[in-house]
Design an enzyme around this catalytic site. Structure first.
Site, PDB file in Angstrom:
ATOM      1  N   HIS A   1       6.206   6.661  10.872  1.00 13.39           N
ATOM      2  CA  HIS A   1       5.659   6.632   9.599  1.00 13.39           C
ATOM      3  C   HIS A   1       5.237   7.797   9.399  1.00 13.39           C
ATOM      4  O   HIS A   1       4.077   7.918   9.137  1.00 13.39           O
ATOM      5  CB  HIS A   1       4.772   5.421   9.935  1.00 13.39           C
TER       6      HIS A   1
ATOM      7  N   LYS B   1      22.547  -9.735   0.359  1.00 14.53           N
ATOM      8  CA  LYS B   1      23.941 -10.239   0.092  1.00 14.53           C
ATOM      9  C   LYS B   1      24.566  -9.776   1.515  1.00 14.53           C
ATOM     10  O   LYS B   1      25.884 -10.090   1.542  1.00 14.53           O
ATOM     11  CB  LYS B   1      24.530  -9.732  -1.139  1.00 14.53           C
TER      12      LYS B   1
ATOM     13  N   ARG C   1      11.602   2.107   3.212  1.00 19.42           N
ATOM     14  CA  ARG C   1      10.913   1.491   4.431  1.00 19.42           C
ATOM     15  C   ARG C   1      11.923   0.243   4.870  1.00 19.42           C
ATOM     16  O   ARG C   1      12.439  -0.494   4.005  1.00 19.42           O
ATOM     17  CB  ARG C   1       9.545   0.850   3.970  1.00 19.42           C
TER      18      ARG C   1
ATOM     19  N   ARG D   1       0.729  -1.323   0.020  1.00 14.63           N
ATOM     20  CA  ARG D   1      -0.010  -0.163   0.023  1.00 14.63           C
ATOM     21  C   ARG D   1       0.922   1.149  -0.088  1.00 14.63           C
ATOM     22  O   ARG D   1       0.663   2.167  -0.756  1.00 14.63           O
ATOM     23  CB  ARG D   1      -1.034   0.078   1.111  1.00 14.63           C
ATOM     24  N   THR D   2       1.806   1.348   0.971  1.00 18.61           N
ATOM     25  CA  THR D   2       2.565   2.642   1.056  1.00 18.61           C
ATOM     26  C   THR D   2       3.677   2.774  -0.218  1.00 18.61           C
ATOM     27  O   THR D   2       3.621   3.783  -0.724  1.00 18.61           O
ATOM     28  CB  THR D   2       3.640   2.506   2.096  1.00 18.61           C
TER      29      THR D   2
END
Lengths: 305, 137
Positions: free
Chosen positions: A129, A80, A101, A51-52
């Protein structure tokens, strides 16, 4: 260079100006549809959040810009063992602005230390957020017409619910607001948030374990999900998940002009029957969120239209 | 033991009585290969009692760490048997690699070669928070 890591990086005046800009975009989207032409947004999602990420990408595409990035850590070099610092340093050479994020708290601070372009925190674990909060604030201003003198109920997971912490931080800066903290004992608002943003500012508040007891007094009911990923223990999650569910029945006691908000995704804390209630604003929030992200991208890229 | 008896070294004075051993361990003075004297419960005109630490040798002392444990302490630097500087310690605004973030969700738990930085967020509560995750130190 400007970044947005925490909602408190923005002054109240800056937030108001962003909301004004978002209003202007909503009123005349065509005026802005080439404003970020030839600009690239990198969406670096070390933890999935469809969604974000889509909201950011839609925002940039609507401004005429382009997007690149990854949607989970497994498809990035971090799988990695590359550090956040190195990933950001490399990607900032390929883009004009980065939305990131990350599951670890504070990762965007490292991003901001190393990036050559603006960084937007699109969520760092259970921490901040800020663009969700911007979406929340625009929703409140649009739906209620004011930011002050509001009785704000936050319900559900107040302990790990970062959107709740940020909302309280942001709304505590406007005058005459009151908070109703509605949660089970195990998920109460952490002391540091309560002390710093409510008690130290002499803001009236009430802590309760019952949504029914206070729903009739509220201007805003902000529901949150009890998130599985915030628990170490499955048993605790299952026990607390269903504690605070908003039903049609409970909505009968709410005021006609109250609004119901939710950062989404919803699991079962709001019955789908509530969706058709005109007071349900959680899907509108996602639309407001896109416009606020558009406004934010324009601000951080210093694009004047 | 007098200050005069140290040729090159440090005296950490005016340590709050009882905190001397905390500071001794925090500064890892037990790992030094030089004489270190701990005087506990010495007479103090200001506070009645105080602790004092004397270090007889040249070593890098982390002043920020002293400020974190006991901001009321003083540090006297001695060179060639003479006092060359007397410093009053204050709570540092920023602590770098003095205390470590214990929040398992903090980026400091996974990022390579990251320094642990804490900011003084509330002087009256002597409260430091991690600049990354805001966890209390």
């Amino acid at each position: 260079m400007a970044n947005l890591i925490n909602i408190l990086d923005l002054s109240v005046e800056e937030i108001d100006r962003l909301m004004d800009l978002a209003d202007d975009i909503m009123a005349d989207p065509e005026k802005y549809n080439e404003s970020c032409k030839h600009k690239i947004l990198a969406t670096l999602f070390f933890e999935p959040s469809t969604r974000t990420r889509l909201s950011f990408e839609s925002a940039m595409l609507s401004l005429g810009g382009e997007v690149l990035g990854f949607s989970e850590a497994a498809s990035s070099s971090s799988a990695k063992g590359e550090s956040v610092a190195d990933t950001i340093t490399v990607v900032s050479g390929y883009s004009d602005i980065i939305a990131m994020r990350h599951p670890k708290e504070g990762a965007p601070v490292i991003g901001a230390e190393h990036a050559l372009v603006p960084i937007i925190n699109a969520g760092d674990g259970g921490h901040y957020h800020p663009t969700q909060t911007l979406a929340d604030l625009l929703t409140i201003r649009h739906e209620l017409g004011r930011m002050s003198g509001l009785k704000i109920g936050v319900c559900g997971d107040l302990k790990f619910g970062r959107t709740v912490h940020s909302l309280i931080e942001a709304m505590s800066r406007y005058d005459d607001n009151e908070f109703y903290l509605i949660s089970p004992e195990e998920l109460k608002l952490p002391g540091f948030v309560k002390n710093e943003y409510i008690i130290d500012k002499n803001i009236p508040y009430k802590e309760t374990g019952s949504l029914e007891d206070c729903i009739g007094e509220l201007d805003i009911l902000y529901m949150t999900r009890v998130q599985r990923e915030r628990f170490f223990n499955e048993e605790d999650y299952l026990r607390l998940r269903d504690c605070f569910i908003l039903t049609e029945e409970k909505m009968k006691d709410a005021r006609e002009d109250m609004i119901v908000m939710h950062p989404l995704p919803r699991v079962n804390e709001i019955q789908t029957a509530v969706d058709k209630d005109k007071r349900a604003c959680y899907f509108k929030q996602t639309v407001y969120g896109k416009y606020m992200r558009m406004a934010l991208i324009l601000k951080l890229l210093e694009v004047e239209v | 033991m007098n200050i005069d008896s140290i040729q090159n070294g440090f005296v950490i004075d005016h340590i709050q009585a009882g905190k001397g051993m905390d500071l001794y361990h925090f500064l890892e003075l037990d790992k030094l290969d030089m004489p270190v004297a701990m005087i506990m419960g010495a007479f103090s005109r200001k506070t009645g009692k105080k602790d004092i630490i004397k270090i007889d040798g040249e070593v890098d002392i982390n002043i920020d760490a002293i400020g974190y444990v006991d901001p009321g302490a003083t540090v006297t630097i001695i060179k060639n048997g003479q006092i060359v500087e007397k410093r009053k310690i204050e709570e540092p605004e920023i602590l770098t690699d003095v205390i470590y973030c214990k929040n398992p969700r903090c980026i400091t738990s996974t990022e390579q070669e990251i320094r642990h930085v804490f900011r003084l967020t509330d002087k009256s509560r002597h409260e430091y928070r991690c600049i990354y995750c805001d966890a209390r130190g």
